[in-house]
Design an enzyme around this catalytic site. Structure first.
Site, short mmCIF file in Angstrom:
data_model
loop_
_atom_site.label_atom_id
_atom_site.label_comp_id
_atom_site.label_asym_id
_atom_site.label_seq_id
_atom_site.Cartn_x
_atom_site.Cartn_y
_atom_site.Cartn_z
N HIS A 19 -0.84 5.35 4.88
CA HIS A 19 0.36 5.85 4.19
C HIS A 19 0.03 6.55 2.86
O HIS A 19 0.81 7.33 2.36
CB HIS A 19 1.41 4.75 4.01
N ASP A 49 -2.47 1.05 9.47
CA ASP A 49 -2.39 1.55 8.10
C ASP A 49 -3.76 1.72 7.45
O ASP A 49 -3.99 1.30 6.32
CB ASP A 49 -1.49 0.67 7.24
N GLY A 119 0.77 1.68 -5.68
CA GLY A 119 -0.47 2.28 -6.15
C GLY A 119 -1.69 1.42 -5.84
O GLY A 119 -2.81 1.90 -5.84
N ASN A 120 -1.48 0.11 -5.60
CA ASN A 120 -2.58 -0.76 -5.20
C ASN A 120 -2.96 -0.56 -3.74
O ASN A 120 -4.05 -0.95 -3.32
CB ASN A 120 -2.23 -2.25 -5.39
N SER A 121 -2.08 0.05 -2.95
CA SER A 121 -2.34 0.26 -1.53
C SER A 121 -3.66 0.97 -1.31
O SER A 121 -3.93 1.99 -1.93
CB SER A 121 -1.22 1.10 -0.91
#
Length: 163
Positions: A19, A49, A119-121
């Site tokens: 994503h 993902d 934003g940690n993704s």
């Protein structure tokens, strides 16, 4: 889109979430020293993902060592690194709460209480030996509960990396 990621080889391969790169064949990777490098999106699995990126190295890149997520146990201390709201290199600490397996996806997730924010993704989840044991992928908000944060177990990520 923005998110986090991490290098997995000296020759420029990096991991992040699907994503984070959604709809792009190329993305810029920003380093903490201000360097910006164009990377190809080599492989994407939106169901799990995950996305694999490849940069052309000018010199060997420093990278993180992949650990063994099967050895990770509830109660173990873990560290998440990422760039929530574009604050690069943010580090948070927590513990492993559980390791649920989602048979439909064929993936084990590592559930942690580590603080993750937008934003940690795509950032790494590390054990105390500094090995990557998961790829942070998101959180689920359940009414009347704390945030539940998930990482894709690195042993399942290794199968994604096999060509």
């Amino acid at each position: 889109n923005s998110g986090s990621g991490f290098l997995i080889s000296a020759n420029g391969y990096a991991l992040t979430n699907a994503h984070v790169v959604e709809g792009n064949n190329k993305v810029y990777i920003y380093f903490e020293d201000g360097k910006k490098v164009l990377a190809d999106v080599v492989r994407v699995n939106p169901g799990v993902d995950l996305a694999l990126l490849k940069m052309k190295p000018e010199s060997p890149f420093p990278y993180l060592r992949l650990g063994n997520s099967d050895q990770c146990e509830p109660g173990e201390t873990v560290i998440a690194i990422g760039s929530p709201v574009r604050l690069a290199g943010t580090v948070t600490k927590g513990i492993v709460s559980a390791k649920p397996r989602v048979e439909k996806l064929g993936v084990t997730f590592i559930l942690t209480d580590t603080a993750l924010n937008p934003g940690n993704s795509g950032g790494p989840l590390l054990n105390l030996a500094g090995e990557v044991i998961g790829v942070n992928t998101g959180k689920i908000l359940i009414p009347d509960s704390e945030r539940l944060n998930f990482a894709i177990a690195i042993n399942d990520v290794k199968r994604f990396l096999e060509f």
